[in-house]
Design a protein around this motif. Structure first.
Motif, short mmCIF file in Angstrom:
data_model
loop_
_atom_site.label_atom_id
_atom_site.label_comp_id
_atom_site.label_asym_id
_atom_site.label_seq_id
_atom_site.Cartn_x
_atom_site.Cartn_y
_atom_site.Cartn_z
N ARG A 1 -2.90 5.60 -3.89
CA ARG A 1 -4.06 6.50 -3.85
C ARG A 1 -4.00 7.58 -4.94
O ARG A 1 -5.01 7.99 -5.49
CB ARG A 1 -4.14 7.16 -2.47
N VAL B 1 0.86 -1.19 0.00
CA VAL B 1 0.00 0.00 0.00
C VAL B 1 0.89 1.23 0.00
O VAL B 1 1.63 1.48 0.95
CB VAL B 1 -0.93 0.01 1.23
N GLY C 1 5.02 8.88 -4.41
CA GLY C 1 4.81 9.53 -3.11
C GLY C 1 5.49 10.88 -3.03
O GLY C 1 5.62 11.60 -4.04
N SER C 2 5.92 11.24 -1.85
CA SER C 2 6.51 12.57 -1.63
C SER C 2 7.81 12.76 -2.40
O SER C 2 8.23 13.89 -2.64
CB SER C 2 6.74 12.80 -0.13
N GLY D 1 -0.45 8.33 6.34
CA GLY D 1 -1.33 7.33 5.72
C GLY D 1 -1.31 5.99 6.44
O GLY D 1 -2.37 5.37 6.63
N GLY E 1 7.35 2.04 -0.12
CA GLY E 1 6.57 1.01 -0.80
C GLY E 1 7.23 0.53 -2.08
O GLY E 1 7.29 -0.67 -2.35
N ALA F 1 2.20 3.63 3.46
CA ALA F 1 1.38 4.77 3.03
C ALA F 1 1.88 6.08 3.63
O ALA F 1 1.16 7.08 3.63
CB ALA F 1 -0.08 4.52 3.38
N GLY F 2 3.11 6.08 4.17
CA GLY F 2 3.69 7.31 4.69
C GLY F 2 3.36 7.54 6.15
O GLY F 2 2.59 6.79 6.77
N ARG G 1 -7.63 3.87 -3.50
CA ARG G 1 -7.51 4.26 -2.09
C ARG G 1 -7.81 3.06 -1.20
O ARG G 1 -8.94 2.55 -1.20
CB ARG G 1 -8.50 5.40 -1.80
N VAL G 2 -6.81 2.61 -0.48
CA VAL G 2 -7.02 1.49 0.44
C VAL G 2 -7.78 2.00 1.66
O VAL G 2 -7.44 3.03 2.23
CB VAL G 2 -5.66 0.86 0.85
N VAL H 1 2.92 18.85 4.54
CA VAL H 1 2.66 18.51 3.14
C VAL H 1 3.13 17.10 2.84
O VAL H 1 4.16 16.65 3.35
CB VAL H 1 3.42 19.50 2.22
N ARG H 2 2.37 16.38 2.01
CA ARG H 2 2.83 15.08 1.51
C ARG H 2 2.42 14.95 0.04
O ARG H 2 1.49 15.62 -0.41
CB ARG H 2 2.23 13.94 2.33
N GLY H 3 3.11 14.09 -0.67
CA GLY H 3 2.81 13.89 -2.08
C GLY H 3 1.91 12.68 -2.26
O GLY H 3 2.33 11.57 -1.94
C1 FAD Z 1 8.00 19.14 0.29
C2 FAD Z 1 8.88 17.98 0.71
C3 FAD Z 1 10.24 18.07 0.51
C4 FAD Z 1 11.06 17.01 0.91
N1 FAD Z 1 12.40 17.07 0.65
C5 FAD Z 1 13.18 15.99 0.92
C6 FAD Z 1 14.55 15.99 0.56
O1 FAD Z 1 15.06 16.93 -0.03
N2 FAD Z 1 15.29 14.88 0.87
C7 FAD Z 1 14.73 13.79 1.50
O2 FAD Z 1 15.44 12.79 1.74
N3 FAD Z 1 13.43 13.77 1.86
C8 FAD Z 1 12.66 14.84 1.56
N4 FAD Z 1 11.32 14.79 1.87
C9 FAD Z 1 10.82 13.62 2.58
C10 FAD Z 1 10.69 12.37 1.68
O3 FAD Z 1 10.10 12.68 0.44
C11 FAD Z 1 9.88 11.32 2.46
O4 FAD Z 1 10.62 10.99 3.63
C12 FAD Z 1 9.64 10.04 1.68
O5 FAD Z 1 8.96 10.30 0.47
C13 FAD Z 1 8.81 9.09 2.54
O6 FAD Z 1 8.59 7.91 1.81
P1 FAD Z 1 7.40 6.94 2.18
O7 FAD Z 1 7.37 5.88 1.14
O8 FAD Z 1 7.53 6.52 3.60
O9 FAD Z 1 6.07 7.83 2.13
P2 FAD Z 1 5.47 8.75 0.99
O10 FAD Z 1 6.51 9.22 0.06
O11 FAD Z 1 4.60 9.75 1.67
O12 FAD Z 1 4.55 7.74 0.17
C14 FAD Z 1 3.36 7.22 0.70
C15 FAD Z 1 2.43 6.88 -0.46
O13 FAD Z 1 1.28 6.22 0.06
C16 FAD Z 1 0.14 6.68 -0.62
N5 FAD Z 1 -1.04 6.46 0.22
C17 FAD Z 1 -1.35 7.09 1.38
N6 FAD Z 1 -2.50 6.61 1.88
C18 FAD Z 1 -2.92 5.65 1.00
C19 FAD Z 1 -4.07 4.81 0.94
N7 FAD Z 1 -5.02 4.84 1.90
N8 FAD Z 1 -4.20 3.96 -0.11
C20 FAD Z 1 -3.26 3.92 -1.09
N9 FAD Z 1 -2.16 4.70 -1.09
C21 FAD Z 1 -2.00 5.56 -0.06
C22 FAD Z 1 0.44 8.16 -0.89
O14 FAD Z 1 -0.36 8.64 -1.96
C23 FAD Z 1 1.92 8.11 -1.22
O15 FAD Z 1 2.15 7.93 -2.59
C24 FAD Z 1 10.49 15.85 1.51
C25 FAD Z 1 9.10 15.77 1.70
C26 FAD Z 1 8.30 16.82 1.30
C27 FAD Z 1 6.80 16.70 1.51
#
Ligand code: FAD
Length: 334
Positions: free
Chosen positions: A38, A13, A79-80, A229, A19, A225-226, A191-192, A72-74
């Motif tokens: 999502r 997810v 993802g972000s 999430g 992920g 999901a971050g 969306r899970v 903020v998150r992407g």
């Molecule tokens: C503006 C910004 C700038 C940043 N700059 C940096 C940087 O320069 N260097 C760095 O190392 N880090 C940076 N980060 C942090 C970095 O991007 C994150 O630490 C990293 O992306 C986290 O990865 P993740 O896979 O844990 O979560 P995420 O990248 O948040 O991915 C989670 C994914 O799960 C999906 N999701 C959520 N809920 C659901 C659901 N219910 N069903 C299905 N899908 C779902 C979301 O859509 C998303 O795509 C930054 C973050 C932001 C927001």
């Protein structure tokens, strides 16, 4: 319309760095992997409209704290990482103190990703001005490692945060593509809702795609999901306490004007200074014009709305205390 296999070995997810990297590792072993994301998997256009859809819709990509600060998150494939600043740093010492050794993983990623300082011609005039001033003041301000392919990056481009349309910025979409080449199935705009739990074990997920709820089964469910999430999904699945611990390092942009620059279009966080002992780090932070204007308006500096091209901006990032929470209602507190 989404079509699912009757059985997967694993459901992942979220398609951010977490992920996507798990999915590609599992898929490379021959496992049948389903990735549910999502957000959209549309190609990155690098536009304000697309970035807004990914990261600025309140309650989806953007959350306001009580003190009016913004989280903020992407929400998009990758993802972000799709909208982040692409700055790389070694894992904080806290991991080693907890007995978690990430040295081999860091070595492997440094060998695999396009990771290193930007060449001089990609350092913008604002970043250079700040670096020179800091070094003249005796500070150890230096170029930061970026996850950017210099050969594809364009001088004067500022789109990192909107999503790089030129393939210069590394994002987890690279890992996703690799997972799919190994046979993983990516379903975007999915969306899970919750994890299906049977006899005390995860047995699949309920996911909404195109307004229809599907039950998809797998013996392994990876929640990636971050930071917001995953706790929300644990709550909806009855698998988490009322409040899940949460922290985020707040970022403040400190701005000042110069009269002899006409800039504002450059790669952000090209250089900076980390003071790990103090829990503070600094970097140049050239913002896209609309974001600069939003920041100026947020603090009531309407007189500065049109000063983007001559405003130097320094990012100050301060380590948070580990005392916040994601609550059952989905709200965040820190
Ligand atoms: C503006 C910004 C700038 C940043 N700059 C940096 C940087 O320069 N260097 C760095 O190392 N880090 C940076 N980060 C942090 C970095 O991007 C994150 O630490 C990293 O992306 C986290 O990865 P993740 O896979 O844990 O979560 P995420 O990248 O948040 O991915 C989670 C994914 O799960 C999906 N999701 C959520 N809920 C659901 C659901 N219910 N069903 C299905 N899908 C779902 C979301 O859509 C998303 O795509 C930054 C973050 C932001 C927001």
């Amino acid at each position: 319309m989404a079509s699912f296999h009757p059985h997967y070995d694993a459901i992942v997810v979220g398609s951010g760095p977490g992920g996507a990297s798990v999915a590609r590792t599992l898929a490379a072993t021959g496992a049948r992997v389903l990735i549910l994301e999502r957000g959209s998997a549309a190609p990155v256009a690098g536009t304000l409209t697309q970035m807004t859809a990914m990261a600025a819709i309140p309650g989806k990509g953007a959350f306001f704290h009580r003190d009016a600060s913004l989280l903020v998150r992407g929400v998009t494939a990758g993802g972000s990482s799709t909208i982040n600043f692409a700055t790389a740093a070694s894992p904080p010492a806290a991991f080693a103190r907890l007995g978690i050794d990430l040295a081999d993983d860091e070595r492997a990623l440094r060998a695999e990703l396009p990771l290193g300082p930007l060449p001089d011609d990609l350092i913008g005039p604002m970043a250079r001005r700040i670096m020179t001033a800091a070094q003249d003041a005796g500070l150890g301000w230096r170029k930061l490692d970026k996850m950017i392919r210099p050969a594809l990056c364009r001088t004067g481009c500022w789109r990192c945060m909107y999503g790089c349309p030129f393939g210069a910025k590394w994002t987890a979409r690279d890992f996703l593509d690799e997972a799919c080449r190994h046979g993983a199935q990516l379903v975007a705009d999915a969306r899970v809702e919750r994890v299906i739990v049977e006899h005390g074990r995860a047995a699949g997920v309920e996911v909404t795609v195109g307004g229809t709820v599907h039950a998809v089964r797998a013996p392994v469910v990876v929640l990636a999901a971050g930071g917001i999430g995953s706790p929300r999904l644990l709550h909806r699945s009855g698998l988490a306490p009322a409040a899940v611990p949460f922290f985020s390092d707040p970022v403040v942009a400190v701005m000042g004007s110069v009269d002899d620059l006409d800039g504002g279009a450059e790669v952000p966080m090209a250089a900076g200074l980390a003071l790990p002992g103090e829990g503070i780090s600094f970097a140049d932070l050239a913002l896209p014009r609309p974001m600069y204007s939003a920041f100026a308006a947020q603090v009531g500096r309407f007189d500065r709305l049109h000063a983007h091209a001559r405003t130097l901006s320094i990012m100050v990032k301060i380590a948070d205390e580990a005392g916040g929470a994601v609550a059952r209602a989905g709200s965040t507190r820190r």
